[in-house]
Design a protein around this motif. Sequence first.
Motif, PDB file in Angstrom:
ATOM      1  N   ILE A 269      43.811  30.644  32.307  1.00  0.00           N
ATOM      2  CA  ILE A 269      42.943  31.488  31.500  1.00  0.00           C
ATOM      3  C   ILE A 269      42.101  32.388  32.412  1.00  0.00           C
ATOM      4  CG2 ILE A 269      40.914  31.475  29.872  1.00  0.00           C
ATOM      5  CD1 ILE A 269      42.436  28.942  28.483  1.00  0.00           C
ATOM      6  N   ILE A 270      41.293  31.727  33.268  1.00  0.00           N
ATOM      7  CA  ILE A 270      40.576  32.616  34.228  1.00  0.00           C
ATOM      8  C   ILE A 270      41.113  33.578  34.795  1.00  0.00           C
ATOM      9  CG2 ILE A 270      38.956  32.460  36.312  1.00  0.00           C
ATOM     10  CD1 ILE A 270      37.882  29.702  35.099  1.00  0.00           C
ATOM     11  N   LEU A 271      42.457  33.217  35.465  1.00  0.00           N
ATOM     12  CA  LEU A 271      43.065  34.299  36.310  1.00  0.00           C
ATOM     13  C   LEU A 271      43.815  35.331  35.295  1.00  0.00           C
ATOM     14  CD1 LEU A 271      45.197  31.671  38.672  1.00  0.00           C
ATOM     15  CD2 LEU A 271      43.252  33.546  39.373  1.00  0.00           C
ATOM     16  N   ALA A 272      44.324  35.058  34.310  1.00  0.00           N
ATOM     17  CA  ALA A 272      44.737  35.857  33.206  1.00  0.00           C
ATOM     18  C   ALA A 272      43.654  36.877  32.846  1.00  0.00           C
ATOM     19  CB  ALA A 272      45.325  35.216  32.179  1.00  0.00           C
ATOM     20  N   SER A 273      42.453  36.188  32.593  1.00  0.00           N
ATOM     21  CA  SER A 273      41.237  37.158  32.331  1.00  0.00           C
ATOM     22  C   SER A 273      40.937  38.198  33.533  1.00  0.00           C
ATOM     23  CB  SER A 273      40.180  36.289  32.029  1.00  0.00           C
ATOM     24  OG  SER A 273      39.017  37.034  31.813  1.00  0.00           O
ATOM     25  N   ARG A 274      40.983  37.580  34.639  1.00  0.00           N
ATOM     26  CA  ARG A 274      40.535  38.480  35.751  1.00  0.00           C
ATOM     27  C   ARG A 274      41.897  39.712  35.940  1.00  0.00           C
ATOM     28  NH1 ARG A 274      38.171  34.712  40.434  1.00  0.00           N
ATOM     29  NH2 ARG A 274      36.180  34.178  39.150  1.00  0.00           N
TER      30      ARG A 274
ATOM     31  N   PRO B  87      47.066  49.299  51.156  1.00  0.00           N
ATOM     32  CA  PRO B  87      46.613  48.319  50.407  1.00  0.00           C
ATOM     33  C   PRO B  87      46.389  46.839  50.782  1.00  0.00           C
ATOM     34  CG  PRO B  87      48.988  49.114  49.893  1.00  0.00           C
ATOM     35  CD  PRO B  87      48.505  49.684  51.097  1.00  0.00           C
ATOM     36  N   LEU B  88      45.335  46.313  50.291  1.00  0.00           N
ATOM     37  CA  LEU B  88      44.638  45.167  50.909  1.00  0.00           C
ATOM     38  C   LEU B  88      45.610  44.068  50.797  1.00  0.00           C
ATOM     39  CD1 LEU B  88      41.315  45.212  49.022  1.00  0.00           C
ATOM     40  CD2 LEU B  88      41.794  45.888  51.397  1.00  0.00           C
ATOM     41  N   HIS B  89      46.543  43.846  49.866  1.00  0.00           N
ATOM     42  CA  HIS B  89      47.451  42.550  49.837  1.00  0.00           C
ATOM     43  C   HIS B  89      48.914  43.180  49.939  1.00  0.00           C
ATOM     44  CE1 HIS B  89      44.109  40.499  48.269  1.00  0.00           C
ATOM     45  NE2 HIS B  89      43.920  41.158  47.567  1.00  0.00           N
TER      46      HIS B  89
ATOM     47  N   ALA C 217      53.744  52.661  42.075  1.00  0.00           N
ATOM     48  CA  ALA C 217      52.880  52.678  41.171  1.00  0.00           C
ATOM     49  C   ALA C 217      51.401  52.526  41.611  1.00  0.00           C
ATOM     50  CB  ALA C 217      53.126  51.835  39.762  1.00  0.00           C
ATOM     51  N   VAL C 218      50.264  53.163  41.448  1.00  0.00           N
ATOM     52  CA  VAL C 218      49.099  53.091  42.035  1.00  0.00           C
ATOM     53  C   VAL C 218      48.191  52.734  40.789  1.00  0.00           C
ATOM     54  CG1 VAL C 218      47.309  54.125  43.275  1.00  0.00           C
ATOM     55  CG2 VAL C 218      49.561  54.228  43.871  1.00  0.00           C
ATOM     56  N   MET C 219      47.120  51.825  40.832  1.00  0.00           N
ATOM     57  CA  MET C 219      46.147  51.941  39.920  1.00  0.00           C
ATOM     58  C   MET C 219      44.695  51.926  40.715  1.00  0.00           C
ATOM     59  SD  MET C 219      46.670  47.820  38.771  1.00  0.00           S
ATOM     60  CE  MET C 219      45.033  47.051  38.601  1.00  0.00           C
ATOM     61  N   TYR C 220      43.864  52.630  39.741  1.00  0.00           N
ATOM     62  CA  TYR C 220      42.552  52.761  40.570  1.00  0.00           C
ATOM     63  C   TYR C 220      41.546  52.953  39.382  1.00  0.00           C
ATOM     64  CZ  TYR C 220      43.469  57.722  39.562  1.00  0.00           C
ATOM     65  OH  TYR C 220      43.460  58.949  39.078  1.00  0.00           O
ATOM     66  N   PRO C 221      40.196  52.673  39.718  1.00  0.00           N
ATOM     67  CA  PRO C 221      39.348  52.932  38.867  1.00  0.00           C
ATOM     68  C   PRO C 221      38.915  54.363  38.904  1.00  0.00           C
ATOM     69  CG  PRO C 221      38.416  51.433  40.363  1.00  0.00           C
ATOM     70  CD  PRO C 221      39.721  51.795  40.773  1.00  0.00           C
ATOM     71  N   PRO C 222      38.981  55.282  37.683  1.00  0.00           N
ATOM     72  CA  PRO C 222      38.565  56.904  37.697  1.00  0.00           C
ATOM     73  C   PRO C 222      37.544  57.177  38.704  1.00  0.00           C
ATOM     74  CG  PRO C 222      38.859  55.938  35.231  1.00  0.00           C
ATOM     75  CD  PRO C 222      38.837  54.754  36.246  1.00  0.00           C
ATOM     76  N   ASP C 223      36.533  56.374  38.489  1.00  0.00           N
ATOM     77  CA  ASP C 223      35.337  56.919  39.438  1.00  0.00           C
ATOM     78  C   ASP C 223      35.362  56.444  40.847  1.00  0.00           C
ATOM     79  OD1 ASP C 223      35.173  54.158  38.612  1.00  0.00           O
ATOM     80  OD2 ASP C 223      32.958  54.013  38.550  1.00  0.00           O
ATOM     81  N   ARG C 224      36.345  55.597  41.263  1.00  0.00           N
ATOM     82  CA  ARG C 224      36.546  55.183  42.572  1.00  0.00           C
ATOM     83  C   ARG C 224      38.046  55.327  42.795  1.00  0.00           C
ATOM     84  NH1 ARG C 224      33.602  50.678  40.983  1.00  0.00           N
ATOM     85  NH2 ARG C 224      35.410  49.803  41.179  1.00  0.00           N
ATOM     86  N   PRO C 225      38.359  56.537  43.270  1.00  0.00           N
ATOM     87  CA  PRO C 225      39.754  56.222  43.914  1.00  0.00           C
ATOM     88  C   PRO C 225      40.312  55.806  44.911  1.00  0.00           C
ATOM     89  CG  PRO C 225      39.014  58.600  43.564  1.00  0.00           C
ATOM     90  CD  PRO C 225      37.895  57.587  42.902  1.00  0.00           C
ATOM     91  N   GLY C 226      39.287  55.737  45.955  1.00  0.00           N
ATOM     92  CA  GLY C 226      39.474  55.147  47.039  1.00  0.00           C
ATOM     93  C   GLY C 226      39.559  53.733  47.117  1.00  0.00           C
TER      94      GLY C 226
ATOM     95  N   PHE D 168      53.504  43.876  39.541  1.00  0.00           N
ATOM     96  CA  PHE D 168      53.284  42.673  38.502  1.00  0.00           C
ATOM     97  C   PHE D 168      53.335  41.391  38.953  1.00  0.00           C
ATOM     98  CE2 PHE D 168      54.938  39.466  35.517  1.00  0.00           C
ATOM     99  CZ  PHE D 168      54.450  40.017  34.264  1.00  0.00           C
ATOM    100  N   THR D 169      53.769  40.969  40.140  1.00  0.00           N
ATOM    101  CA  THR D 169      53.888  39.538  40.535  1.00  0.00           C
ATOM    102  C   THR D 169      52.266  39.393  41.059  1.00  0.00           C
ATOM    103  OG1 THR D 169      54.869  40.462  42.625  1.00  0.00           O
ATOM    104  CG2 THR D 169      56.496  39.518  40.954  1.00  0.00           C
ATOM    105  N   GLU D 170      51.935  40.446  41.906  1.00  0.00           N
ATOM    106  CA  GLU D 170      50.572  40.064  42.366  1.00  0.00           C
ATOM    107  C   GLU D 170      49.535  39.717  41.341  1.00  0.00           C
ATOM    108  OE1 GLU D 170      47.590  42.194  45.663  1.00  0.00           O
ATOM    109  OE2 GLU D 170      50.027  42.518  45.806  1.00  0.00           O
ATOM    110  N   GLN D 171      49.609  40.723  40.409  1.00  0.00           N
ATOM    111  CA  GLN D 171      48.610  40.688  39.194  1.00  0.00           C
ATOM    112  C   GLN D 171      48.691  39.545  38.389  1.00  0.00           C
ATOM    113  OE1 GLN D 171      46.192  42.955  38.548  1.00  0.00           O
ATOM    114  NE2 GLN D 171      46.656  43.840  40.423  1.00  0.00           N
ATOM    115  N   TRP D 172      49.924  39.038  37.978  1.00  0.00           N
ATOM    116  CA  TRP D 172      50.173  38.226  37.092  1.00  0.00           C
ATOM    117  C   TRP D 172      50.511  36.810  37.337  1.00  0.00           C
ATOM    118  CZ3 TRP D 172      47.421  38.887  32.902  1.00  0.00           C
ATOM    119  CH2 TRP D 172      47.156  40.167  32.254  1.00  0.00           C
ATOM    120  N   LEU D 173      51.479  36.774  38.517  1.00  0.00           N
ATOM    121  CA  LEU D 173      52.132  35.433  39.093  1.00  0.00           C
ATOM    122  C   LEU D 173      51.100  34.309  39.023  1.00  0.00           C
ATOM    123  CD1 LEU D 173      54.869  34.269  39.544  1.00  0.00           C
ATOM    124  CD2 LEU D 173      54.309  34.810  42.171  1.00  0.00           C
ATOM    125  N   PRO D 174      49.945  34.629  39.676  1.00  0.00           N
ATOM    126  CA  PRO D 174      49.100  33.187  39.579  1.00  0.00           C
ATOM    127  C   PRO D 174      48.843  32.708  38.209  1.00  0.00           C
ATOM    128  CG  PRO D 174      48.295  34.838  41.251  1.00  0.00           C
ATOM    129  CD  PRO D 174      49.282  35.511  40.238  1.00  0.00           C
ATOM    130  N   ALA D 175      48.413  33.431  37.328  1.00  0.00           N
ATOM    131  CA  ALA D 175      48.303  32.980  35.865  1.00  0.00           C
ATOM    132  C   ALA D 175      49.403  32.377  35.433  1.00  0.00           C
ATOM    133  CB  ALA D 175      47.543  34.168  35.075  1.00  0.00           C
TER     134      ALA D 175
END
Length: 144
Positions: free
Chosen positions: A33-38, A83-85, A99-108, A115-122
């Motif tokens: 639950i924590i990993l999916a929420s993050r 990329p960090l990972h 595909a790149v994802m970034y916060p609009p106020d911090r593109p750096g 998908f695997t890096e985001q959701w596989l642990p959960a």
Amino acid sequence: MKKTPTVKPAPARAGRFVIVPLLLALTLSLAGIILASRAYDRRDGTVTAPGKVVNMIGPQGSSDARPLVRFSTPDGQIVDFVPLHSGKWPVPHLGEEVAVMYPPDRPGTAQVYQFTEQWLPAVVCGIGAVLAWLVALVLRRKAG
């Protein structure tokens, strides 16, 4: 001749074996639950954009080589990042679109969206939790 009584395990004692898979199931459920929420929070509030691997940094042909990714924001700002990972997951190759994802106020602080890096642990925690719950249920039924 005197008969010696046979000793049967107490029902409470047999139930102790249920505690380990039950605790494991609870722990994995909470972790999932924590990993999916993050993962959802990381995705929420970010913008996606197409990017391209423009260079490889590090020894060429080595698994230690890391991609330098370039993308542009909607206002035309060109952003390059490493990329960090990138060691554990498939590393993109030179010239590959990502595909790149970034916060609009911090593109750096952009990251390659995988998908695997985001959701596989959960997902792994969720599957482990279901298996541990099933083991606890089977042991509980056998304990009587």
